[in-house]
Design a protein around this motif. Structure first.
Motif, PDB file in Angstrom:
ATOM      1  N   PRO A 135       0.837  -1.203   0.000  1.00  0.00           N
ATOM      2  CA  PRO A 135       0.000   0.000   0.000  1.00  0.00           C
ATOM      3  C   PRO A 135       0.878   1.262   0.000  1.00  0.00           C
ATOM      4  O   PRO A 135       2.002   1.242   0.491  1.00  0.00           O
ATOM      5  N   GLU A 136       0.327   2.325  -0.558  1.00  0.00           N
ATOM      6  CA  GLU A 136       1.079   3.577  -0.628  1.00  0.00           C
ATOM      7  C   GLU A 136       1.212   4.229   0.738  1.00  0.00           C
ATOM      8  O   GLU A 136       2.133   4.994   0.979  1.00  0.00           O
ATOM      9  N   TYR A 137       0.277   3.957   1.624  1.00  0.00           N
ATOM     10  CA  TYR A 137       0.332   4.501   2.972  1.00  0.00           C
ATOM     11  C   TYR A 137      -0.389   3.539   3.900  1.00  0.00           C
ATOM     12  O   TYR A 137      -1.191   2.718   3.463  1.00  0.00           O
ATOM     13  N   TYR A 138      -0.112   3.628   5.190  1.00  0.00           N
ATOM     14  CA  TYR A 138      -0.702   2.717   6.166  1.00  0.00           C
ATOM     15  C   TYR A 138      -1.727   3.396   7.063  1.00  0.00           C
ATOM     16  O   TYR A 138      -2.291   2.795   7.944  1.00  0.00           O
ATOM     17  N   THR A 139      -1.955   4.659   6.847  1.00  0.00           N
ATOM     18  CA  THR A 139      -2.981   5.372   7.600  1.00  0.00           C
ATOM     19  C   THR A 139      -4.008   5.891   6.610  1.00  0.00           C
ATOM     20  O   THR A 139      -3.716   6.092   5.432  1.00  0.00           O
ATOM     21  N   LYS A 140      -5.213   6.140   7.104  1.00  0.00           N
ATOM     22  CA  LYS A 140      -6.263   6.637   6.230  1.00  0.00           C
ATOM     23  C   LYS A 140      -5.918   8.051   5.780  1.00  0.00           C
ATOM     24  O   LYS A 140      -5.552   8.899   6.578  1.00  0.00           O
ATOM     25  N   ASN A 141      -6.031   8.286   4.489  1.00  0.00           N
ATOM     26  CA  ASN A 141      -5.695   9.591   3.946  1.00  0.00           C
ATOM     27  C   ASN A 141      -6.853  10.060   3.072  1.00  0.00           C
ATOM     28  O   ASN A 141      -7.110   9.494   2.009  1.00  0.00           O
ATOM     29  N   ASP A 142      -7.552  11.092   3.526  1.00  0.00           N
ATOM     30  CA  ASP A 142      -8.702  11.593   2.781  1.00  0.00           C
ATOM     31  C   ASP A 142      -8.371  12.854   1.981  1.00  0.00           C
ATOM     32  O   ASP A 142      -9.267  13.513   1.464  1.00  0.00           O
ATOM     33  N   ASN A 143      -7.085  13.209   1.885  1.00  0.00           N
ATOM     34  CA  ASN A 143      -6.707  14.443   1.208  1.00  0.00           C
ATOM     35  C   ASN A 143      -6.679  14.316  -0.308  1.00  0.00           C
ATOM     36  O   ASN A 143      -6.656  15.306  -1.005  1.00  0.00           O
ATOM     37  N   PHE A 144      -6.655  13.087  -0.842  1.00  0.00           N
ATOM     38  CA  PHE A 144      -6.507  12.899  -2.278  1.00  0.00           C
ATOM     39  C   PHE A 144      -7.757  12.263  -2.862  1.00  0.00           C
ATOM     40  O   PHE A 144      -8.416  11.454  -2.227  1.00  0.00           O
ATOM     41  N   VAL A 145      -8.052  12.628  -4.085  1.00  0.00           N
ATOM     42  CA  VAL A 145      -9.195  12.091  -4.803  1.00  0.00           C
ATOM     43  C   VAL A 145      -8.679  11.371  -6.032  1.00  0.00           C
ATOM     44  O   VAL A 145      -7.814  11.889  -6.745  1.00  0.00           O
ATOM     45  N   GLN A 146      -9.199  10.180  -6.288  1.00  0.00           N
ATOM     46  CA  GLN A 146      -8.804   9.466  -7.496  1.00  0.00           C
ATOM     47  C   GLN A 146      -9.642   9.965  -8.660  1.00  0.00           C
ATOM     48  O   GLN A 146     -10.851  10.141  -8.538  1.00  0.00           O
ATOM     49  N   VAL A 147      -8.975  10.186  -9.791  1.00  0.00           N
ATOM     50  CA  VAL A 147      -9.640  10.686 -10.980  1.00  0.00           C
ATOM     51  C   VAL A 147      -9.377   9.710 -12.120  1.00  0.00           C
ATOM     52  O   VAL A 147      -8.229   9.350 -12.376  1.00  0.00           O
ATOM     53  N   ASN A 148     -10.433   9.310 -12.806  1.00  0.00           N
ATOM     54  CA  ASN A 148     -10.294   8.467 -13.973  1.00  0.00           C
ATOM     55  C   ASN A 148      -9.903   9.368 -15.137  1.00  0.00           C
ATOM     56  O   ASN A 148     -10.719  10.156 -15.633  1.00  0.00           O
ATOM     57  N   ILE A 149      -8.650   9.283 -15.561  1.00  0.00           N
ATOM     58  CA  ILE A 149      -8.118  10.174 -16.594  1.00  0.00           C
ATOM     59  C   ILE A 149      -8.847   9.995 -17.919  1.00  0.00           C
ATOM     60  O   ILE A 149      -9.076  10.952 -18.637  1.00  0.00           O
ATOM     61  N   TRP A 150      -9.234   8.759 -18.240  1.00  0.00           N
ATOM     62  CA  TRP A 150      -9.914   8.509 -19.512  1.00  0.00           C
ATOM     63  C   TRP A 150     -11.221   9.285 -19.568  1.00  0.00           C
ATOM     64  O   TRP A 150     -11.521   9.967 -20.537  1.00  0.00           O
ATOM     65  N   TRP A 151     -12.019   9.190 -18.469  1.00  0.00           N
ATOM     66  CA  TRP A 151     -13.289   9.908 -18.440  1.00  0.00           C
ATOM     67  C   TRP A 151     -13.068  11.417 -18.416  1.00  0.00           C
ATOM     68  O   TRP A 151     -13.824  12.174 -19.031  1.00  0.00           O
ATOM     69  N   LEU A 152     -12.052  11.861 -17.696  1.00  0.00           N
ATOM     70  CA  LEU A 152     -11.748  13.289 -17.652  1.00  0.00           C
ATOM     71  C   LEU A 152     -11.416  13.804 -19.052  1.00  0.00           C
ATOM     72  O   LEU A 152     -11.902  14.855 -19.470  1.00  0.00           O
ATOM     73  N   ARG A 153     -10.598  13.061 -19.785  1.00  0.00           N
ATOM     74  CA  ARG A 153     -10.227  13.452 -21.151  1.00  0.00           C
ATOM     75  C   ARG A 153     -11.474  13.515 -22.036  1.00  0.00           C
ATOM     76  O   ARG A 153     -11.654  14.464 -22.807  1.00  0.00           O
ATOM     77  N   LYS A 154     -12.366  12.511 -21.929  1.00  0.00           N
ATOM     78  CA  LYS A 154     -13.606  12.504 -22.724  1.00  0.00           C
ATOM     79  C   LYS A 154     -14.475  13.711 -22.376  1.00  0.00           C
ATOM     80  O   LYS A 154     -15.056  14.355 -23.250  1.00  0.00           O
ATOM     81  N   TYR A 155     -14.575  14.022 -21.087  1.00  0.00           N
ATOM     82  CA  TYR A 155     -15.385  15.147 -20.642  1.00  0.00           C
ATOM     83  C   TYR A 155     -14.834  16.458 -21.205  1.00  0.00           C
ATOM     84  O   TYR A 155     -15.590  17.306 -21.694  1.00  0.00           O
ATOM     85  N   ILE A 156     -13.525  16.628 -21.152  1.00  0.00           N
ATOM     86  CA  ILE A 156     -12.902  17.863 -21.661  1.00  0.00           C
ATOM     87  C   ILE A 156     -13.072  17.959 -23.165  1.00  0.00           C
ATOM     88  O   ILE A 156     -13.378  19.031 -23.704  1.00  0.00           O
ATOM     89  N   GLN A 157     -12.892  16.837 -23.886  1.00  0.00           N
ATOM     90  CA  GLN A 157     -13.088  16.853 -25.342  1.00  0.00           C
ATOM     91  C   GLN A 157     -14.516  17.240 -25.693  1.00  0.00           C
ATOM     92  O   GLN A 157     -14.754  18.021 -26.616  1.00  0.00           O
ATOM     93  N   LYS A 158     -15.490  16.715 -24.943  1.00  0.00           N
ATOM     94  CA  LYS A 158     -16.896  17.036 -25.184  1.00  0.00           C
ATOM     95  C   LYS A 158     -17.158  18.511 -24.907  1.00  0.00           C
ATOM     96  O   LYS A 158     -17.856  19.186 -25.661  1.00  0.00           O
ATOM     97  N   ALA A 159     -16.572  19.034 -23.825  1.00  0.00           N
ATOM     98  CA  ALA A 159     -16.749  20.452 -23.487  1.00  0.00           C
ATOM     99  C   ALA A 159     -16.142  21.341 -24.551  1.00  0.00           C
ATOM    100  O   ALA A 159     -16.741  22.361 -24.952  1.00  0.00           O
ATOM    101  N   ILE A 160     -14.974  20.981 -25.049  1.00  0.00           N
ATOM    102  CA  ILE A 160     -14.318  21.777 -26.103  1.00  0.00           C
ATOM    103  C   ILE A 160     -15.141  21.739 -27.378  1.00  0.00           C
ATOM    104  O   ILE A 160     -15.342  22.762 -28.041  1.00  0.00           O
ATOM    105  N   LYS A 161     -15.671  20.551 -27.718  1.00  0.00           N
ATOM    106  CA  LYS A 161     -16.482  20.403 -28.927  1.00  0.00           C
ATOM    107  C   LYS A 161     -17.741  21.250 -28.838  1.00  0.00           C
ATOM    108  O   LYS A 161     -18.124  21.946 -29.775  1.00  0.00           O
ATOM    109  N   SER A 162     -18.413  21.233 -27.671  1.00  0.00           N
ATOM    110  CA  SER A 162     -19.631  22.031 -27.513  1.00  0.00           C
ATOM    111  C   SER A 162     -19.322  23.520 -27.516  1.00  0.00           C
ATOM    112  O   SER A 162     -20.088  24.331 -28.012  1.00  0.00           O
ATOM    113  N   PHE A 163     -18.158  23.895 -26.956  1.00  0.00           N
ATOM    114  CA  PHE A 163     -17.752  25.302 -26.964  1.00  0.00           C
ATOM    115  C   PHE A 163     -17.488  25.781 -28.377  1.00  0.00           C
ATOM    116  O   PHE A 163     -17.898  26.872 -28.763  1.00  0.00           O
TER     117      PHE A 163
END
Length: 167
Positions: A135-163
């Motif tokens: 594991p990357e750490y042994y204590t609970k860490n709520d400071n970071f959020v996991q982001v699915n890069i593939w979905w983020l890229r699709k969302y940004i491409q869609k936003a750019i296309k609509s813009f």
């Protein structure tokens, strides 16, 4: 490098696969992998334990290499020494000069080490931890959020296309 040029892929008498290569200085690569990971890669066949261990050694050595040369250490130490001497002779010292005057040569080696230590990107312990899937750490860490890069890229491409369609 350079590697032997092969007009077609072949297996030698030892069972080693030699991929087709038309340039001695280019790694074997795969167009589909390059498109997916958008990164440099090297496709190699690793049929033996010794070749596998050599590759693991190479990868960990490469990832943990110390990018600080002795010349950098000497230059950094000389610059720190010069800053201390300048701080001592400055007629109108600022906060940094006052701190350097107060500390002087006390902790000089420690300050040089601190200035150089940030150059190492990944430690051997971090590589081993990753390879062993610890594991990357042994204590609970709520400071970071996991982001699915593939979905983020699709969302940004869609936003750019609509813009673009609205302008």
């Amino acid at each position: 490098m350079p590697r032997a040029i092969h007009t077609e892929s072949e297996v030698d008498k030892l069972g080693v696969i030699h991929l087709a290569r038309n340039n001695a200085w280019v790694n074997a690569w795969n167009r589909a992998i390059a498109a997916c990971i958008r990164s440099n890669h090297d496709v190699s066949w690793i049929p033996t334990v010794s070749k596998c261990l050599s590759l693991i050694f190479y990868l960990t050595n490469y990832a943990t290499k110390d990018d600080v040369s002795p010349y950098q250490m000497i230059i950094k130490a000389a610059l720190h020494r010069q800053a201390i001497e300048k701080a001592k002779t400055t007629l109108t010292p600022d906060a940094t000069d006052l701190r350097l005057r107060e500390n002087g040569m006390d902790g000089f080696a420690h300050r040089c080490f601190n200035a150089l230590s940030h150059d190492r990107e990944i430690s051997g312990v971090q590589i081993a931890s990753s390879l062993l899937q610890l594991p990357e750490y042994y204590t609970k860490n709520d400071n970071f959020v996991q982001v699915n890069i593939w979905w983020l890229r699709k969302y940004i491409q869609k936003a750019i296309k609509s813009f673009k369609s609205t302008t």
